[in-house]
Design a protein around this motif. Structure first.
Motif, PDB file in Angstrom:
ATOM      1  N   ASN A   3       8.102   4.670 -15.269  1.00 58.54           N
ATOM      2  CA  ASN A   3       8.883   4.693 -14.790  1.00 58.54           C
ATOM      3  C   ASN A   3      10.740   4.072 -15.599  1.00 58.54           C
ATOM      4  O   ASN A   3      10.424   3.311 -16.013  1.00 58.54           O
ATOM      5  CB  ASN A   3       9.862   3.535 -13.458  1.00 58.54           C
ATOM      6  CG  ASN A   3       9.382   4.828 -11.818  1.00 58.54           C
ATOM      7  OD1 ASN A   3       9.334   5.807 -11.960  1.00 58.54           O
ATOM      8  ND2 ASN A   3       7.932   3.762 -11.119  1.00 58.54           N
ATOM      9  N   LEU A  10      13.860   2.962  -5.307  1.00 53.00           N
ATOM     10  CA  LEU A  10      12.696   3.951  -5.270  1.00 53.00           C
ATOM     11  C   LEU A  10      11.864   3.391  -6.746  1.00 53.00           C
ATOM     12  O   LEU A  10      11.161   4.470  -7.262  1.00 53.00           O
ATOM     13  CB  LEU A  10      13.421   4.652  -6.339  1.00 53.00           C
ATOM     14  CG  LEU A  10      14.665   6.084  -5.264  1.00 53.00           C
ATOM     15  CD1 LEU A  10      15.802   5.939  -6.362  1.00 53.00           C
ATOM     16  CD2 LEU A  10      14.260   6.736  -4.143  1.00 53.00           C
ATOM     17  N   GLN A  12       8.976   1.432  -8.380  1.00 52.50           N
ATOM     18  CA  GLN A  12       7.144   0.306  -7.967  1.00 52.50           C
ATOM     19  C   GLN A  12       7.525  -0.273  -8.059  1.00 52.50           C
ATOM     20  O   GLN A  12       6.134  -1.055  -7.817  1.00 52.50           O
ATOM     21  CB  GLN A  12       6.082   1.962  -8.407  1.00 52.50           C
ATOM     22  CG  GLN A  12       6.488   3.604  -7.525  1.00 52.50           C
ATOM     23  CD  GLN A  12       5.310   4.142  -7.167  1.00 52.50           C
ATOM     24  OE1 GLN A  12       4.176   3.356  -7.854  1.00 52.50           O
ATOM     25  NE2 GLN A  12       4.945   5.526  -7.020  1.00 52.50           N
ATOM     26  N   SER A 243       2.445  15.017 -10.496  1.00 53.47           N
ATOM     27  CA  SER A 243       2.971  13.379  -9.870  1.00 53.47           C
ATOM     28  C   SER A 243       4.001  13.368  -9.754  1.00 53.47           C
ATOM     29  O   SER A 243       5.147  12.962  -8.753  1.00 53.47           O
ATOM     30  CB  SER A 243       1.893  12.331 -11.277  1.00 53.47           C
ATOM     31  OG  SER A 243       2.819  12.853 -12.667  1.00 53.47           O
ATOM     32  N   ALA A 246       5.365  14.514  -6.697  1.00 60.56           N
ATOM     33  CA  ALA A 246       4.251  13.801  -5.673  1.00 60.56           C
ATOM     34  C   ALA A 246       6.007  12.699  -5.107  1.00 60.56           C
ATOM     35  O   ALA A 246       5.946  12.395  -4.354  1.00 60.56           O
ATOM     36  CB  ALA A 246       3.375  12.899  -6.291  1.00 60.56           C
ATOM     37  N   TRP A 247       5.966  12.028  -6.629  1.00 62.08           N
ATOM     38  CA  TRP A 247       7.415  11.349  -6.195  1.00 62.08           C
ATOM     39  C   TRP A 247       8.600  12.809  -5.991  1.00 62.08           C
ATOM     40  O   TRP A 247       9.475  11.692  -4.836  1.00 62.08           O
ATOM     41  CB  TRP A 247       7.787  11.223  -7.830  1.00 62.08           C
ATOM     42  CG  TRP A 247       9.268  10.654  -8.341  1.00 62.08           C
ATOM     43  CD1 TRP A 247       9.507   8.896  -8.407  1.00 62.08           C
ATOM     44  CD2 TRP A 247      10.167  10.352  -9.121  1.00 62.08           C
ATOM     45  NE1 TRP A 247      10.537   9.007  -8.182  1.00 62.08           N
ATOM     46  CE2 TRP A 247      10.992   9.658  -8.731  1.00 62.08           C
ATOM     47  CE3 TRP A 247      11.160  12.379  -8.922  1.00 62.08           C
ATOM     48  CZ2 TRP A 247      12.759   9.629  -8.799  1.00 62.08           C
ATOM     49  CZ3 TRP A 247      12.264  11.925  -9.710  1.00 62.08           C
ATOM     50  CH2 TRP A 247      13.316  11.189  -9.781  1.00 62.08           C
ATOM     51  N   ASN A 249       8.670  14.524  -3.651  1.00 63.14           N
ATOM     52  CA  ASN A 249       8.191  14.864  -2.111  1.00 63.14           C
ATOM     53  C   ASN A 249       8.675  13.368  -1.345  1.00 63.14           C
ATOM     54  O   ASN A 249       8.410  13.002  -0.298  1.00 63.14           O
ATOM     55  CB  ASN A 249       6.593  15.129  -1.912  1.00 63.14           C
ATOM     56  CG  ASN A 249       6.721  16.465  -2.134  1.00 63.14           C
ATOM     57  OD1 ASN A 249       7.452  16.872  -1.678  1.00 63.14           O
ATOM     58  ND2 ASN A 249       5.465  17.147  -2.463  1.00 63.14           N
ATOM     59  N   ASP A 250       8.896  12.362  -2.582  1.00 64.17           N
ATOM     60  CA  ASP A 250       9.045  10.764  -1.614  1.00 64.17           C
ATOM     61  C   ASP A 250      10.716  10.839  -1.157  1.00 64.17           C
ATOM     62  O   ASP A 250      11.459  11.608  -1.289  1.00 64.17           O
ATOM     63  CB  ASP A 250       9.178   9.985  -2.702  1.00 64.17           C
ATOM     64  CG  ASP A 250       8.937   8.478  -2.212  1.00 64.17           C
ATOM     65  OD1 ASP A 250       8.050   7.768  -2.473  1.00 64.17           O
ATOM     66  OD2 ASP A 250      10.425   8.017  -2.073  1.00 64.17           O
ATOM     67  N   GLU A 251      10.425  10.526   0.047  1.00 62.34           N
ATOM     68  CA  GLU A 251      11.471  10.129   1.294  1.00 62.34           C
ATOM     69  C   GLU A 251      12.514   9.619   0.667  1.00 62.34           C
ATOM     70  O   GLU A 251      13.200  10.188   0.963  1.00 62.34           O
ATOM     71  CB  GLU A 251      10.904  10.258   2.495  1.00 62.34           C
ATOM     72  CG  GLU A 251      11.649   9.752   3.684  1.00 62.34           C
ATOM     73  CD  GLU A 251      11.075   8.828   5.191  1.00 62.34           C
ATOM     74  OE1 GLU A 251      10.290   9.778   5.240  1.00 62.34           O
ATOM     75  OE2 GLU A 251      11.674   7.455   5.026  1.00 62.34           O
ATOM     76  N   ASN A 252      12.037   8.114   0.072  1.00 68.90           N
ATOM     77  CA  ASN A 252      13.540   8.344  -0.998  1.00 68.90           C
ATOM     78  C   ASN A 252      14.750   8.716  -2.188  1.00 68.90           C
ATOM     79  O   ASN A 252      15.443   8.847  -1.953  1.00 68.90           O
ATOM     80  CB  ASN A 252      12.980   6.237  -1.581  1.00 68.90           C
ATOM     81  CG  ASN A 252      12.422   5.534  -0.064  1.00 68.90           C
ATOM     82  OD1 ASN A 252      13.536   5.708   0.996  1.00 68.90           O
ATOM     83  ND2 ASN A 252      11.525   4.435  -1.086  1.00 68.90           N
ATOM     84  N   VAL A 253      13.274   9.835  -2.098  1.00 69.51           N
ATOM     85  CA  VAL A 253      14.530  10.276  -3.416  1.00 69.51           C
ATOM     86  C   VAL A 253      14.539  11.813  -2.969  1.00 69.51           C
ATOM     87  O   VAL A 253      15.963  11.684  -3.579  1.00 69.51           O
ATOM     88  CB  VAL A 253      12.950  11.243  -4.040  1.00 69.51           C
ATOM     89  CG1 VAL A 253      13.602  11.782  -5.627  1.00 69.51           C
ATOM     90  CG2 VAL A 253      11.686  10.037  -4.935  1.00 69.51           C
TER      91      VAL A 253
END
Lengths: 339, 448
Positions: A3, A10, A12, A243, A246-247, A249-253
């Motif tokens: 990150n 956003l 982690q 990955s 997946a990131w 797809n994160d709701e926050n993104v």
């Protein structure tokens, strides 16, 4: 996942300091070399006059690579008084091939040792030095690169210095330079097959002036505006596309991507990867800034500049999610927003 | 910046093929001795002719590798050095997946390219610089080790690997990566040799930093690697290492020394990088930029000048370079209650250019960790014109450093300056773990 994220919501890791790179000026200087030009005896345009026009000085005894760097950097910073700690982060896929080729030819073919100035100019941070001197940047200077997306590594390290609090302003650029004869240059950069015959060569100098604060000091940037051109809100790195997806797809993104977001298609992405990214994000439009009819090694900087400019068809979008990859599948993501 | 721990090192230089071999040789080395000083390099097989008296130069060549064996240098030496560091750090396969790679060099694989071009120059389709990507060496390392973390290549002349260390530390401190692998590479090549010769910066005899007799630098080659991590990971690493030593001790029923390398760790506390736009080839002789970068490095490390007991100087032995550094160091410590002890590593391994950042870092810090300070007797002793005295005695006590105990509360400064006006200073200390098992030793060296 690694990150470089600016926004703690956003991130982690809770100890990540919030950092944004506010783009207060930008410049993309691209020299396209037509096929007819390429066949001339001296196909590369002389840059001395352009150096003088852009920097206000006739800087002598510098190589073409350094000339390109000075032109792009000075045009970017035109009319702006830099902070006292403004630092230069400079990158290039292949560096100054011209001077290195001359040194090797002189040594091996002609059995002549290198001239002192040529040797000194072969050091990559010769360009950093000339850029820093010509624009008045008194902070750090670094030549950093990686093989496939050089300007991304420069952005990463400027982000790091902003996060440390040691810098508040950074001039970040990448240069790709051609060398004569151009048929040899094609061989070096592997654009010399039959399939590449229609591709025109280009050289480029792409620069961003970024600040830890939005622009409000009354200066005018290279676009003639007094406003920040845009903000790099996220710099993300992933070791593979899984990955990355997946990131994304994160709701926050997803919540951070407005309806008009465009996908900036990095140079090395293939069609399947583009499709997967569009599906994961729901983004409807692609911004293909890499044209297949011309080639230079590292156009990411140009993509950012063109997105921010008012001349680009896709520039009505407020947000660009720029994604790039490399042959081993590592991914880089930039989230660029406009004010 | 929070302290960053160095948990594995590898080094191949003129002193030896491993870190320990180099440090042991450093303790015994005399820069003027034919056995332990610089080699004599004959340029007769090089491409260009020079006046006869300039055809042999001192050069610190890699120990145990044939001078002409370019391939071994580039691949076997490089990967061996990285293996030294990563095995000491006990990295797992998962660690390699995400480790950040930071490569610092001036000349990368130019020696290989010179060799290849010489062999093909008469072919119809010969091409100089057939492979020309700045990140190629990093790609080679990544593929060899299956590294998928971010990679950065630094090419800032003599500060390359020092800058690589600094940014590796920053990104670890910021939680971007857990581990950083810093690699420094500089191998002998004709371009560099002739380049420095043409600039008239080479000494025909010896490298004498700050000395009134100094007349230039002596080139050297080295390859080094270091694994960096944060404190949590370093503590776990120490526990694992101590556990295995204790286990080994009980299995062999002998008292085995838990030496300082287990109970202490080298830490990077901070650093700074500044550009001096005075000149491409030399920093301003008044030393104000040198003083500024030292000051910023200390601020970044949350330290005052009083905290520094030793300075590892850049010390190239060029007339202007040493003058600038001397003025800068004196200025930076002018308000301090003491002037630090000064030492230099280049008299032992030569000027290894882009690799000097990490190679000198490892030698200097490991020497301190093992209880001595590299000494250069008769070089820059009392009364020299520049006013910077290099330490003349390896004993910490003789340098009024009162042994390892005093060093526990001290920090050290390392300077590096390069072409293109790039100036970097790093700040380090040797941290002793309070809960480490005490030595029950009969074996092992005496320290301090």
């Amino acid at each position: 996942m690694v990150n470089f994220f600016s926004d703690q919501s956003l991130s982690q890791k809770n100890n990540r300091k919030k950092v944004q790179l506010h783009i207060i000026a930008a410049e993309s200087y691209v020299n396209e070399i037509s096929h007819s030009q390429e066949n001339n005896e001296t196909p590369l345009v002389d840059l001395k006059k352009i150096v003088k026009e852009s920097s206000g000085k006739a800087i002598r005894r510098i190589t073409r690579f350094v000339q390109l760097a000075v032109i792009g950097a000075n045009r970017c910073c035109k009319g702006i008084e830099l902070d006292s700690n403004a630092s230069v982060y400079f990158s290039s896929c292949r560096g100054d091939t011209g001077v290195t080729v001359d040194l090797l030819n002189g040594l091996v073919r002609d059995q002549q040792p290198p001239a002192p100035l040529s040797f000194v100019n072969s050091v990559s941070n010769a360009a950093c030095f000339q850029v820093a001197k010509s624009v008045g940047a008194l902070g750090a200077s670094n030549f950093i690169t990686n093989r496939f997306d050089p300007i991304f590594s420069a952005l990463q390290l400027s982000w790091s210095d902003f996060a440390m609090g040691t810098r508040t302003q950074a001039l970040i650029g990448s240069v790709d330079c051609c060398s004569e004869p151009l048929n040899n240059h094609r061989r070096r950069i592997h654009v010399d097959t039959q399939a590449d015959a229609d591709i025109e060569l280009a050289e480029a100098s792409n620069w961003l002036l970024v600040s830890s604060e939005p622009m409000n000091n009354g200066s005018t940037n290279s676009s003639g505006n007094t406003n920040t051109l845009g903000t790099i809100e996220a710099l993300e790195y992933f070791s593979n596309i899984e990955s990355c997806l997946a990131w994304l797809n994160d709701e926050n993104v997803l919540n951070r991507l407005p309806e008009d977001t465009v996908l900036g298609v990095g140079q090395h992405l293939n069609d399947d990867q583009v499709k997967a990214l569009l599906t994961a994000t729901g983004i409807k439009e692609c911004f293909h800034y890499v044209t297949r009819s011309r080639y230079y090694d590292s156009p990411t900087g140009e993509g950012i500049v063109r997105f921010l400019s008012d001349l680009e068809a896709k520039s009505t979008a407020s947000t660009m999610l720029h994604v790039n990859t490399d042959p081993s599948g590592r991914m880089t993501v930039l989230l660029v927003t406009k004010p | 910046m929070n302290p960053i721990h160095i948990i594995g090192t590898g080094l191949h230089s003129a002193l030896g093929k491993t870190t320990q071999e180099c440090v042991t040789a450093l303790r015994a080395s005399n820069p003027f001795d034919a056995e332990t000083g610089a080699n004599v390099k004959n340029l007769s097989h090089y491409a260009c002719s020079l006046p006869e008296h300039e055809m042999t130069i001192p050069y610190y060549l890699l120990k145990g590798v044939s001078e002409n064996d370019v391939q071994t240098r580039l691949h076997a030496v490089l990967f061996d050095v990285i293996a030294q560091a990563t095995s000491e750090a006990e990295l797992s396969e998962e660690d390699f997946e995400t480790i950040g790679l930071f490569v610092g060099s001036s000349s990368f694989e130019i020696a290989d390219e010179e060799e290849r071009f010489k062999q093909t120059v008469n072919d119809d389709d010969s091409l100089a610089l057939a492979e020309c990507g700045m990140g190629n060496l990093s790609e080679r390392i990544r593929k060899h080790l299956n590294i998928n973390g971010p990679d950065f290549t630094f090419n800032t002349a003599c500060t390359s690997s020092a800058n690589a260390m600094l940014y590796a530390g920053q990104l670890i401190d910021q939680g971007v990566i857990d581990y950083g692998l810093v690699v420094a590479v500089e191998f002998v090549n004709e371009t560099t040799t002739y380049g420095f010769h043409g600039l008239q910066l080479l000494s025909p005899t010896a490298l004498l930093p700050f000395d009134d007799r100094r007349d230039g630098l002596v080139l050297g080659e080295s390859c080094s690697a270091a694994v960096l991590c944060n404190q949590d990971i370093a503590s776990q690493h120490l526990k694992n290492k101590t556990r295995s030593v204790v286990k080994q001790s009980s299995e062999s029923k002998e008292n085995i020394s838990i030496d300082n390398n287990v109970s202490s760790v080298i830490r990077l506390l901070g650093g700074a990088n500044l550009c001096d736009t005075h000149s491409m080839s030399i920093t301003h002789e008044e030393g104000d930029i040198v003083a500024n970068v030292i000051t910023q490095a200390l601020e970044n490390s949350a330290l005052t000048p009083e905290a520094i007991s030793i300075v590892k100087c850049h010390g190239t032995a060029t007339p202007g370079g040493d003058l600038a550094e001397a003025n800068g160091v004196k200025r930076a410590f002018s308000q301090s209650n003491h002037f630090p002890v000064c030492t230099a590593i280049k008299p032992f391994i030569g000027h290894t250019l882009g690799a000097c950042g990490l190679s000198e870092f490892i030698l200097f810090c490991c020497a301190l960790q093992q209880g001595f300070l590299p000494a250069t007797p008769t070089i820059a002793s009392e009364g020299n014109q520049l006013g910077v005295v290099l330490n003349q005695n390896i004993s910490l006590k003789e340098n009024k450093l009162n042994g390892l105990e005093a060093l526990k509360d001290s920090a050290f400064l390392l300077n590096y300056f390069g072409f293109g006006g790039n100036n970097t200073s790093l700040v380090v200390d040797i941290h002793h773990f309070e809960n480490a098992p005490k030595s029950t030793a009969v074996k092992g060296d005496e320290h301090g």
